[in-house]
Design a protein around this motif. Structure first.
Motif, short mmCIF file in Angstrom:
data_model
loop_
_atom_site.label_atom_id
_atom_site.label_comp_id
_atom_site.label_asym_id
_atom_site.label_seq_id
_atom_site.Cartn_x
_atom_site.Cartn_y
_atom_site.Cartn_z
N ASP A 99 0.82 -1.21 0.00
CA ASP A 99 0.00 0.00 0.00
C ASP A 99 0.86 1.27 0.00
OD1 ASP A 99 0.99 -0.23 2.54
OD2 ASP A 99 -0.90 0.21 3.56
N SER A 100 2.07 1.17 -0.55
CA SER A 100 2.99 2.30 -0.58
C SER A 100 3.56 2.47 -1.98
CB SER A 100 4.12 2.11 0.43
OG SER A 100 3.62 1.96 1.74
N TYR A 101 4.27 3.59 -2.16
CA TYR A 101 4.89 3.85 -3.46
C TYR A 101 6.20 4.58 -3.25
CZ TYR A 101 5.03 4.47 -8.51
OH TYR A 101 5.37 4.41 -9.83
N ILE A 102 7.28 4.14 -3.90
CA ILE A 102 8.61 4.72 -3.74
C ILE A 102 8.97 5.50 -5.00
CG2 ILE A 102 11.08 4.19 -3.56
CD1 ILE A 102 10.28 1.83 -1.77
N LEU A 103 9.53 6.70 -4.80
CA LEU A 103 9.89 7.55 -5.94
C LEU A 103 11.37 7.47 -6.29
CD1 LEU A 103 9.07 9.76 -7.98
CD2 LEU A 103 9.58 11.44 -6.18
N ASP A 104 12.25 7.59 -5.31
CA ASP A 104 13.69 7.65 -5.60
C ASP A 104 14.47 7.17 -4.39
OD1 ASP A 104 13.43 9.83 -3.82
OD2 ASP A 104 13.23 11.22 -5.48
N LEU A 105 15.74 6.86 -4.57
CA LEU A 105 16.57 6.46 -3.44
C LEU A 105 18.02 6.84 -3.69
CD1 LEU A 105 18.27 3.67 -4.31
CD2 LEU A 105 16.05 2.62 -3.92
N ALA A 106 18.79 6.89 -2.59
CA ALA A 106 20.21 7.22 -2.64
C ALA A 106 20.94 6.38 -1.60
CB ALA A 106 20.44 8.70 -2.38
N LEU A 107 22.21 6.13 -1.86
CA LEU A 107 23.04 5.31 -0.98
C LEU A 107 24.08 6.19 -0.30
CD1 LEU A 107 23.42 2.25 -0.27
CD2 LEU A 107 25.20 2.20 -2.03
N SER A 108 24.36 5.92 0.98
CA SER A 108 25.37 6.68 1.71
C SER A 108 26.76 6.39 1.15
CB SER A 108 25.32 6.33 3.20
OG SER A 108 25.67 4.97 3.41
N TYR A 109 27.71 7.25 1.49
CA TYR A 109 29.08 7.10 0.97
C TYR A 109 29.72 5.81 1.46
CZ TYR A 109 28.74 11.93 -0.59
OH TYR A 109 28.36 13.09 -1.22
N ASP A 110 29.36 5.34 2.64
CA ASP A 110 29.91 4.08 3.15
C ASP A 110 29.05 2.87 2.79
OD1 ASP A 110 27.72 4.33 4.81
OD2 ASP A 110 28.88 4.56 6.65
N ALA A 111 27.99 3.10 1.99
CA ALA A 111 27.10 2.03 1.50
C ALA A 111 26.38 1.29 2.63
CB ALA A 111 27.86 1.03 0.63
N LYS A 112 26.24 1.94 3.79
CA LYS A 112 25.56 1.30 4.91
C LYS A 112 24.13 1.79 5.11
CE LYS A 112 29.79 0.38 7.54
NZ LYS A 112 30.51 0.61 8.83
N THR A 113 23.76 2.88 4.45
CA THR A 113 22.45 3.48 4.66
C THR A 113 21.79 3.80 3.34
OG1 THR A 113 23.25 4.51 6.71
CG2 THR A 113 21.20 5.38 5.79
#
Length: 211
Positions: A32-46
């Protein structure tokens, strides 16, 4: 609200390009949700991403660990918040419609501007000002922001969504590319190329309508 018959459903998955035959691993999924965009932290942990969760009327920014745990909402309220972009100092740049009494001068809806905030969602500060819309912000290696800016300075109303840069403290708003173009009228989702920082890859799109 979405049009009648819209199909909801969101997922974040991990794909190993060295083994495309393997099915993607699901980190997050909601029907019941919708995702638009995402980004990764510089250390690839978040992972940071914007989502309309549980059919919310507004987009909000969320943080999640790269293993799919620890989901936390960083924004709330009756405004749209999208395009989280991690900064080298640990803060996030993002796009928001939170400024009151603003609207698009030639279309329905609120004006959107570039903001920055701490990684926990505190300390929000607006750093751009626009009577139309800023969108799709990313970060260049020199620390400047790169984003699409819809504006009509000295040009016609059909070809004005070009790429601009600005420092995260609000200094030095500057055209990057596209202000002399009639076609394509919109440049969006720009990313700096790692081996050629003077160049970017981006989506060419119409002024109105799907890319």
């Amino acid at each position: 609200s979405w049009p009648d018959g819209y199909v909801w459903g969101a997922a974040i998955k991990v794909l190993d390009p060295a083994h495309p035959e393997k099915p993607p691993r699901v980190l997050f999924s909601e029907d019941d949700s919708y995702i638009l965009d995402l980004a990764l932290s510089y250390d690839a942990k978040t992972i940071w991403f914007s989502m309309r969760r549980h059919k919310s009327p507004c987009w909000h920014i969320y943080r999640m660990n790269a293993d799919g745990t620890g989901l936390v909402a960083l924004t709330s309220g009756f405004s749209h918040n999208t395009s989280p972009a991690p900064l080298p100092d640990g803060r996030l740049a993002f796009i928001s419609s939170r400024e009151p009494l603003t609207h698009l001068v030639c279309a329905e809806g609120p004006s959107t501007r570039v903001h920055v905030m701490e990684a926990d969602g505190s300390g929000v500060k607006m750093i751009s000002s626009n009577t139309l819309a800023d969108f799709c912000v990313t970060v260049r290696r020199d620390g400047r922001l790169l984003y699409s800016r819809w504006e009509y300075v000295d040009w016609n109303i059909m070809s004005r969504q070009s790429l601009w840069t600005q420092y995260p403290d609000g200094r030095h708003l500057e055209l990057f590319f596209g202000n002399l173009l009639d076609d394509p009228p919109t440049l969006m989702q720009a990313r700096e190329l790692p081996d050629a920082p003077a160049s970017v890859v981006c989506t060419f799109a119409p002024h109105h309508g799907p890319p």
